[in-house]
Enzyme design. Structure first.
Site, PDB file in Angstrom:
ATOM      1  N   HIS A  12       9.425   2.736 -10.548  1.00 32.67           N
ATOM      2  CA  HIS A  12      10.600   2.897  -9.463  1.00 32.67           C
ATOM      3  C   HIS A  12      10.909   4.217  -9.697  1.00 32.67           C
ATOM      4  CE1 HIS A  12      13.629   0.337  -7.031  1.00 32.67           C
ATOM      5  NE2 HIS A  12      13.252   1.384  -6.501  1.00 32.67           N
TER       6      HIS A  12
ATOM      7  N   GLY B  64      17.589   2.647   9.929  1.00 29.39           N
ATOM      8  CA  GLY B  64      17.841   1.982  11.119  1.00 29.39           C
ATOM      9  C   GLY B  64      18.426   2.844  12.242  1.00 29.39           C
ATOM     10  N   PHE B  65      18.811   4.185  11.907  1.00 30.47           N
ATOM     11  CA  PHE B  65      19.074   5.249  12.601  1.00 30.47           C
ATOM     12  C   PHE B  65      18.054   5.286  13.979  1.00 30.47           C
ATOM     13  CE2 PHE B  65      19.536   9.188  14.799  1.00 30.47           C
ATOM     14  CZ  PHE B  65      20.774   9.205  15.173  1.00 30.47           C
TER      15      PHE B  65
ATOM     16  N   PRO C 168      10.866   4.426   7.221  1.00 31.33           N
ATOM     17  CA  PRO C 168      10.422   4.911   8.480  1.00 31.33           C
ATOM     18  C   PRO C 168      11.197   4.827   9.551  1.00 31.33           C
ATOM     19  CG  PRO C 168       9.359   2.595   8.026  1.00 31.33           C
ATOM     20  CD  PRO C 168      10.330   3.025   6.808  1.00 31.33           C
ATOM     21  N   LEU C 169      12.233   3.991   9.315  1.00 36.92           N
ATOM     22  CA  LEU C 169      13.167   3.819  10.628  1.00 36.92           C
ATOM     23  C   LEU C 169      14.361   4.613  10.324  1.00 36.92           C
ATOM     24  CD1 LEU C 169      12.433   0.243  11.870  1.00 36.92           C
ATOM     25  CD2 LEU C 169      11.518   2.453  12.736  1.00 36.92           C
ATOM     26  N   GLY C 170      14.317   5.542   9.502  1.00 39.91           N
ATOM     27  CA  GLY C 170      15.620   6.116   8.947  1.00 39.91           C
ATOM     28  C   GLY C 170      16.873   5.412   8.740  1.00 39.91           C
TER      29      GLY C 170
ATOM     30  N   SER D 164      16.002   3.337  15.189  1.00 37.88           N
ATOM     31  CA  SER D 164      15.792   2.063  16.023  1.00 37.88           C
ATOM     32  C   SER D 164      16.591   2.285  17.171  1.00 37.88           C
ATOM     33  CB  SER D 164      16.245   0.663  15.242  1.00 37.88           C
ATOM     34  OG  SER D 164      17.647   0.945  15.288  1.00 37.88           O
TER      35      SER D 164
ATOM     36  N   TYR E 227      16.605  -5.074  -7.107  1.00 37.24           N
ATOM     37  CA  TYR E 227      17.330  -5.601  -5.761  1.00 37.24           C
ATOM     38  C   TYR E 227      18.129  -6.828  -5.834  1.00 37.24           C
ATOM     39  CZ  TYR E 227      14.097  -2.270  -3.649  1.00 37.24           C
ATOM     40  OH  TYR E 227      13.582  -1.072  -3.363  1.00 37.24           O
TER      41      TYR E 227
END
Length: 333
Positions: free
Chosen positions: A124, A224-225, A220-222, A227, A58
């Site tokens: 990874h 950001g979608f 777990p929030l796709g 949210s 990253y």
């Protein structure tokens, strides 16, 4: 905050983790600010989100350097998870699982993170040119050397796995897990799990549950979608992975709004301050005592909101309503 044990090593983490990748990699570059990211990490730790998840790729490297600035002051508050096995080139990412490289990469991560030991060292991706047992064996040597406390595996990428169809989505990962378990115990598996990507519930999560292995729920929030903060057609900067993502076209974002609407309905039943993101995280937490969601965040506000999801208890009616939401439309690849 509730504590959860991660796998055979019985290492404890907070109920919700913090994915640090968006602070340095893959998301909107213009919004990646070092000082804000530092505040975000401190806010997560203050609220019991001890699991800090990063990787050497990253940035590359800058994400570990960022966390090192926090760990220098607050190592005792954190459960440090980083990853090895991927190298970033100009326009590509390649796997490297050679034992010598793994040893050097671990030493470099320790220096950047400003710590003497990594709590969870994750592979990874397996290198197709190196037997996974050899890579895992080198990682196990790092445990014996006291540089690493436990080992985890990241699931095979969704694009590669889906070529075999939904039924075989995690078959490749499970084959790898069965092989490396013969070398050294697996403490955790990281794979995508969310309200709109539930495939891990079919085979991978049961594999982990049956063996006492922790499950780290990525995205777990796709992205950001889930949210509810993204607007169809808003567009993304070119360096944002969602700019090239089939589920984030204006058409697909509009088509999947019923999923967010359902999360909003559930949230409203729990109070005016409860958000769709918190419901989405609570749903992940409800999938088992060994499951830890690791939402990404680069702003303090979101880290605080995500941490509060650990206190939200969904009812049987809530879970039934979420189960009845329409399946997400559009390819995930």
């Amino acid at each position: 905050m509730e504590r959860k044990a991660i796998g055979a090593a019985a290492l404890e983490v907070g109920a919700v983790g913090l994915g640090c990748m968006p602070m340095s990699w893959a998301y909107t570059g213009s919004r990646q600010r070092g000082e804000e990211s530092l505040r975000t990490v401190h806010a997560a730790l203050d609220r019991g989100c001890s699991l800090l998840d990063t990787a050497d790729m990253y940035g590359p490297f800058t994400n570990e350097l960022l966390l090192g600035r926090v760990l220098k002051e607050r190592r005792a508050d954190a459960f440090v998870s980083t990853k090895v096995g991927l190298l970033v080139g100009e326009q590509h990412v390649v796997a490297n699982g050679r034992p010598g490289y793994v040893r050097r990469a671990c030493d470099a991560s320790l220096r950047r993170l400003q710590t003497d030991v990594i709590d969870l060292y994750q592979l990874h991706r397996a290198d197709p040119e190196v037997p996974v047992e050899e890579t895992w064996g080198a990682m196990a040597e790092l445990v014996s050397a006291g540089k690493v406390r436990s080992l985890g595996l990241c699931a095979v990428g969704a694009r590669a796995a889906r070529r075999g169809g939904r039924a075989g989505l995690h078959a490749g990962t499970i084959r790898q897990l069965d092989r490396i378990q013969q070398v050294f115990p697996v403490s955790s598996v990281m794979a995508e799990l969310s309200v709109w990507s539930t495939e891990a519930l079919e085979t991978l999560l049961p594999w982990c549950r049956d063996r006492g292995v922790g499950f780290l729920a990525a995205m777990p929030l796709g992205n950001g979608f889930l949210s509810g903060t993204l607007t169809p057609g808003q567009g993304f900067e070119p360096d944002d992975v969602r700019a090239r993502h089939p589920r984030f076209t204006a058409e697909m974002m509009a088509a999947n709004q019923p999923v967010v609407a359902g999360l909003r309905r559930v949230a409203a039943r729990h109070g005016a301050d409860v958000t769709p993101a918190q419901v989405a995280l609570a749903w992940v937490l409800a999938q088992g005592p060994n499951v830890v969601p690791v939402p990404g965040a680069k702003h303090e506000r979101w880290a605080v909101e995500n941490a509060a999801a650990a206190g939200l208890r969904l009812t049987a009616a809530d879970l039934a309503e979420i189960a009845g939401l329409p399946a997400a439309q559009g390819s995930w690849d």
